[in-house]
Scaffold this active site. Structure first.
Site, PDB file in Angstrom:
ATOM      1  N   HIS A 203       0.822  -1.211   0.000  1.00  0.00           N
ATOM      2  CA  HIS A 203       0.000   0.000   0.000  1.00  0.00           C
ATOM      3  C   HIS A 203       0.854   1.258   0.000  1.00  0.00           C
ATOM      4  O   HIS A 203       0.401   2.325  -0.393  1.00  0.00           O
ATOM      5  CB  HIS A 203      -0.995  -0.031   1.162  1.00  0.00           C
ATOM      6  CG  HIS A 203      -2.119  -0.984   0.891  1.00  0.00           C
ATOM      7  ND1 HIS A 203      -2.066  -2.311   1.240  1.00  0.00           N
ATOM      8  CD2 HIS A 203      -3.283  -0.811   0.231  1.00  0.00           C
ATOM      9  CE1 HIS A 203      -3.164  -2.907   0.825  1.00  0.00           C
ATOM     10  NE2 HIS A 203      -3.925  -2.021   0.215  1.00  0.00           N
ATOM     11  N   ARG A 310     -10.634   3.820  -0.412  1.00  0.00           N
ATOM     12  CA  ARG A 310     -10.122   2.944   0.662  1.00  0.00           C
ATOM     13  C   ARG A 310     -10.381   3.631   2.006  1.00  0.00           C
ATOM     14  O   ARG A 310      -9.534   4.373   2.493  1.00  0.00           O
ATOM     15  CB  ARG A 310      -8.627   2.686   0.469  1.00  0.00           C
ATOM     16  CG  ARG A 310      -8.294   1.822  -0.746  1.00  0.00           C
ATOM     17  CD  ARG A 310      -6.790   1.575  -0.839  1.00  0.00           C
ATOM     18  NE  ARG A 310      -6.444   0.481  -1.719  1.00  0.00           N
ATOM     19  CZ  ARG A 310      -5.987   0.631  -2.964  1.00  0.00           C
ATOM     20  NH1 ARG A 310      -5.833   1.825  -3.483  1.00  0.00           N
ATOM     21  NH2 ARG A 310      -5.675  -0.434  -3.690  1.00  0.00           N
ATOM     22  N   ARG A 346     -15.438   1.667  -0.041  1.00  0.00           N
ATOM     23  CA  ARG A 346     -15.168   0.336   0.498  1.00  0.00           C
ATOM     24  C   ARG A 346     -15.168   0.411   2.017  1.00  0.00           C
ATOM     25  O   ARG A 346     -14.589   1.332   2.598  1.00  0.00           O
ATOM     26  CB  ARG A 346     -13.822  -0.166  -0.011  1.00  0.00           C
ATOM     27  CG  ARG A 346     -13.528  -1.579   0.455  1.00  0.00           C
ATOM     28  CD  ARG A 346     -12.311  -2.133  -0.201  1.00  0.00           C
ATOM     29  NE  ARG A 346     -11.105  -1.540   0.338  1.00  0.00           N
ATOM     30  CZ  ARG A 346      -9.883  -1.851  -0.083  1.00  0.00           C
ATOM     31  NH1 ARG A 346      -9.731  -2.730  -1.060  1.00  0.00           N
ATOM     32  NH2 ARG A 346      -8.823  -1.289   0.447  1.00  0.00           N
ATOM     33  N   GLU A 446     -11.116 -10.962  -4.172  1.00  0.00           N
ATOM     34  CA  GLU A 446      -9.660 -10.868  -3.987  1.00  0.00           C
ATOM     35  C   GLU A 446      -9.109 -12.053  -3.203  1.00  0.00           C
ATOM     36  O   GLU A 446      -7.927 -12.112  -2.903  1.00  0.00           O
ATOM     37  CB  GLU A 446      -9.285  -9.545  -3.313  1.00  0.00           C
ATOM     38  CG  GLU A 446     -10.064  -9.199  -2.071  1.00  0.00           C
ATOM     39  CD  GLU A 446      -9.726  -7.814  -1.526  1.00  0.00           C
ATOM     40  OE1 GLU A 446      -8.738  -7.201  -1.964  1.00  0.00           O
ATOM     41  OE2 GLU A 446     -10.454  -7.363  -0.624  1.00  0.00           O
ATOM     42  N   ASN A 469      -4.576  -7.251  -6.590  1.00  0.00           N
ATOM     43  CA  ASN A 469      -3.378  -7.190  -5.736  1.00  0.00           C
ATOM     44  C   ASN A 469      -3.416  -8.337  -4.731  1.00  0.00           C
ATOM     45  O   ASN A 469      -2.460  -9.101  -4.578  1.00  0.00           O
ATOM     46  CB  ASN A 469      -3.308  -5.870  -4.968  1.00  0.00           C
ATOM     47  CG  ASN A 469      -3.448  -4.669  -5.874  1.00  0.00           C
ATOM     48  OD1 ASN A 469      -3.139  -4.758  -7.045  1.00  0.00           O
ATOM     49  ND2 ASN A 469      -3.903  -3.561  -5.329  1.00  0.00           N
ATOM     50  N   ASP A 470      -4.551  -8.437  -4.031  1.00  0.00           N
ATOM     51  CA  ASP A 470      -4.659  -9.523  -3.057  1.00  0.00           C
ATOM     52  C   ASP A 470      -4.916 -10.857  -3.739  1.00  0.00           C
ATOM     53  O   ASP A 470      -4.455 -11.897  -3.272  1.00  0.00           O
ATOM     54  CB  ASP A 470      -5.775  -9.223  -2.048  1.00  0.00           C
ATOM     55  CG  ASP A 470      -5.272  -8.283  -0.962  1.00  0.00           C
ATOM     56  OD1 ASP A 470      -4.168  -8.526  -0.438  1.00  0.00           O
ATOM     57  OD2 ASP A 470      -5.960  -7.300  -0.649  1.00  0.00           O
ATOM     58  N   ARG A 480       2.607  -9.456  -0.934  1.00  0.00           N
ATOM     59  CA  ARG A 480       2.707  -8.349  -1.892  1.00  0.00           C
ATOM     60  C   ARG A 480       3.604  -7.223  -1.397  1.00  0.00           C
ATOM     61  O   ARG A 480       4.027  -6.373  -2.174  1.00  0.00           O
ATOM     62  CB  ARG A 480       1.299  -7.804  -2.211  1.00  0.00           C
ATOM     63  CG  ARG A 480       0.585  -7.318  -0.981  1.00  0.00           C
ATOM     64  CD  ARG A 480      -0.881  -7.052  -1.219  1.00  0.00           C
ATOM     65  NE  ARG A 480      -1.147  -5.680  -1.604  1.00  0.00           N
ATOM     66  CZ  ARG A 480      -2.363  -5.136  -1.646  1.00  0.00           C
ATOM     67  NH1 ARG A 480      -3.432  -5.879  -1.337  1.00  0.00           N
ATOM     68  NH2 ARG A 480      -2.529  -3.899  -1.990  1.00  0.00           N
TER      69      ARG A 480
HETATM   70  C1  PEP Z   1      -6.644  -5.322  -4.258  1.00  0.00           C
HETATM   71  O1  PEP Z   1      -6.378  -6.153  -3.380  1.00  0.00           O
HETATM   72  O2  PEP Z   1      -6.401  -5.506  -5.457  1.00  0.00           O
HETATM   73  C2  PEP Z   1      -7.247  -4.030  -3.895  1.00  0.00           C
HETATM   74  C3  PEP Z   1      -7.627  -3.177  -4.815  1.00  0.00           C
HETATM   75  O3  PEP Z   1      -7.359  -3.741  -2.569  1.00  0.00           O
HETATM   76  P1  PEP Z   1      -6.116  -3.257  -1.679  1.00  0.00           P
HETATM   77  O4  PEP Z   1      -4.983  -2.962  -2.610  1.00  0.00           O
HETATM   78  O5  PEP Z   1      -6.552  -2.070  -0.928  1.00  0.00           O
HETATM   79  O6  PEP Z   1      -5.862  -4.423  -0.793  1.00  0.00           O
HETATM   80 MG    MG Z   2      -7.213  -5.919  -1.423  1.00  0.00          MG
END
Ligand code: PEP
Ligand code: MG
Length: 588
Positions: A203, A310, A346, A446, A469-470, A480
């Site tokens: 993040h 977020r 979210r 995710e 991403n997750d 990640r």
């Molecule tokens: C993800 O996981 O792709 C996502 C958009 O949420 P975050 O990056 O906030 O975990």
């Molecule tokens: Mg995520």
């Protein structure tokens, strides 16, 4: 004549390019342990108040140490005993010791604020210990300093903020920046960042992209020679950090920077043209934001809405949780700021690399797999219901959707539906103005299990947003945010693509909208593949919208669909990368 300081030698260091652009500026080394100690005089009438503040900080420290004691007791054997001794010593120092009496005496005698009194007292004690030249006592001196820092942090509480009063053009170099740290950076002052730790999808990296700050993470040797005040270049295109560049290299980087900025200005002209493929497919390009202050840049980038807000960033850098009214004010400001464009909010996604101290949650042994996101919201219904109430009230001011992170089971989304119903009933009884119809409730896909169970989730929700991403992290079991495994992190792995495809098809079967809001949505390398997989809604850092739009306008959807079909027949990620990169090369 004063001696001339020798010119520091140029040093070129390599890391991971995570946010584009080139920053040239002055180093500020950020030490996350350091606390800047304010010092000021207090009027005689305020001395008692200062002592009360100090007593409260000591109380908090006692509770913190007691909690640490509980945790230490659960450790194995020697570790538990060692830590136990140390924490006992801390407890003694916090109970009417020389330290406590000394600080009280200084507040009274010197009439200074409590933070300064703690710092002076600690310096004196440490000085005495160090003068004894005994290695055991030298170790105790470090403990005393540590405890002093804790008390000062408690005193500074909410008002303590790193990165204040930095000169314009500062480049932050740090061992690690947390997402909460990054949220405090002011892009008008900070020009770029570089760290030793951190992965490309952390993040921290995402925040850097959102703020448009060039960033290089995972630079192993970064802090060995860098000093605050050195000149530094952060090359976010090639993943390079240059300390004390020679005049020639500096001039070359200045030219590259000017060229990059000229390219961005040209792209900005696309703001009002539609994102449409050559064969006529419209694509919705939305923005991901962390902070309400990003709305202006979202509009400037020509986003059609906010595909991901977020909300957890409202909970960071504070000692308490924002209440319903405060959250309502933030959401309303974003919704009104977006002037009729849809805002997808979210619910809280704390956990993993995102922490919020005010929630009083101690991360478990594996925070990414622990009490994160919807799991936390369901375990703490007051948190969820407060958020839902704030969102519902704000939704009366413009089109809004509610998105639930990290859902793995149908029961979880049903429980959120039930919470939403309860909140609607409560607000209706209180005659609060609610939107009609109510905001749609969507699911982040995710977790691999959610993707595989997408059909059932689709029947229980009104839209999907795929968090790649997750999804990549959990499918491939690769953290990640960990730079040591960053080279293994690959959204083009056939298993990840299969899950994206499966989710898109489930959404189509249930006739609900589906978007991608993970970082691949903002990387033109993946655009043709995502369009070819049937995804026509992409949400990304606002800074990436122009470049993705430009790329979409050069693509042909029919050809992208054929390419996607060929890709889905492959079992080798390397071959997939060749097909994807060969289909629509991206100019660097
Ligand atoms: C993800 O996981 O792709 C996502 C958009 O949420 P975050 O990056 O906030 O975990
Ligand atoms: Mg995520």
């Amino acid at each position: 004549m004063p001696p001339v300081a020798p010119c520091a030698a140029e040093q070129v260091l390599n890391g991971m390019a995570v946010s584009r652009g080139i920053a040239i500026g002055t180093v500020h080394r950020h030490d996350s342990e350091a606390v800047s100690v304010p010092e000021y005089r207090v009027a005689p009438s305020r001395v008692a108040e200062e002592k009360t503040r100090f007593a409260a900080a000591i109380d908090t420290a006692q509770q913190q140490v007691a909690q640490m004691r509980d945790k230490a007791a659960r450790l194995e054997g020697a570790a538990s005993e060692e830590l136990g001794y140390l924490l006992d010593a801390y407890q003694q120092m916090l109970h009417g010791s020389r330290l406590v009496r000394g600080v009280e005496g200084r507040i009274e005698a010197d009439r200074i604020n409590a933070e300064a009194a703690v710092q002076r007292e600690i310096d004196t004690i440490v000085h005495v210990f160090e003068a004894m030249e005994d290695s055991y006592l030298a170790g105790r001196a470090a403990d005393v300093r540590d405890l002093g820092r804790r008390i000062i942090r408690n005193l500074a509480g909410k008002s303590w903020r790193p990165f204040q009063s930095l000169p314009k053009g500062t480049i932050i170099l740090a061992e690690e920046l947390t997402p909460a740290d990054t949220a405090l950076l002011d892009p008008k002052v900070v020009a770029g960042i570089a760290t030793v730790l951190g992965g490309a999808e952390s993040h921290t990296a995402i925040m850097a992209r959102s703020l448009g700050l060039p960033a290089v993470l995972g630079v192993a040797d970064l802090l060995r020679q860098a000093r605050t005040g050195d000149t530094v270049v952060v090359d976010g295109r090639n993943g390079r950090v240059v300390l004390n560049p020679t005049a020639d290299l500096l001039a070359a980087y200045r030219r590259m920077r000017a060229e990059y900025l000229r390219g961005r200005r040209l792209l900005a002209r696309l703001r009002d043209v539609p994102a449409v493929t050559r064969d006529g497919q419209r694509v919705a390009l939305e923005a991901n934001i962390e902070l309400p202050s990003e709305v202006a840049s979202v509009l400037a980038a020509g986003a059609e809405g906010i595909g991901l807000l977020r909300s957890e960033f409202l909970f960071m850098n504070r000692d308490d949780a924002p209440g319903e009214d405060e959250q309502f004010d933030s959401f309303k400001a974003v919704i009104q700021g977006m002037q009729g464009r849809t805002v997808t909010i979210r619910t809280l996604d704390i956990g993993g690399d995102k922490l919020a101290h005010g929630l009083g949650i101690t991360p478990g042994p594996n925070p990414s797999l622990g009490l994160r996101a919807v799991r936390l919201s369901l375990a703490r219904p007051e948190l969820l219901e407060t958020q839902l109430a704030a969102i519902l009230r704000a939704a009366a001011f413009g089109p809004t959707r509610i998105l639930v992170p990290m859902v793995a089971t149908v029961e979880e989304i049903q429980a959120v539906h039930a919470a939403l119903d309860r909140v609607v009933r409560r607000l209706t009884r209180a005659r609060v103005r609610l939107p009609d119809p109510l905001p749609p409730l969507g699911v982040m896909i995710e977790v691999p299990g959610a993707a595989l169970g997408a059909d059932a989730l689709a029947w229980n929700s009104q839209f999907f947003s795929i968090g790649t991403n997750d999804l990549t992290q959990y499918t491939l079991a690769i953290d990640r945010a960990d730079e040591t495994v960053a080279s293994l992190y690959n959204p083009l792995h056939p298993a990840v693509l299969r899950l994206i495809q499966f989710t898109a098809e489930a959404a189509r079967r249930a006739r609900i909208p589906v978007a991608v809001c993970g970082e691949i949505a903002g990387d033109p390398r993946y655009t043709a593949l995502l369009l070819g997989l049937g995804i026509h809604d992409l949400s990304m850092s606002a800074t990436n919208i122009p470049v993705v739009k430009q790329h979409i306008r050069s693509l042909d959807l029919a050809a992208a669909t054929r390419m996607a079909r060929t890709v889905m027949e492959q079992s080798d990620a390397g071959r997939i990368a060749e097909l994807v990169d060969g289909f629509s090369p991206i100019p660097t």
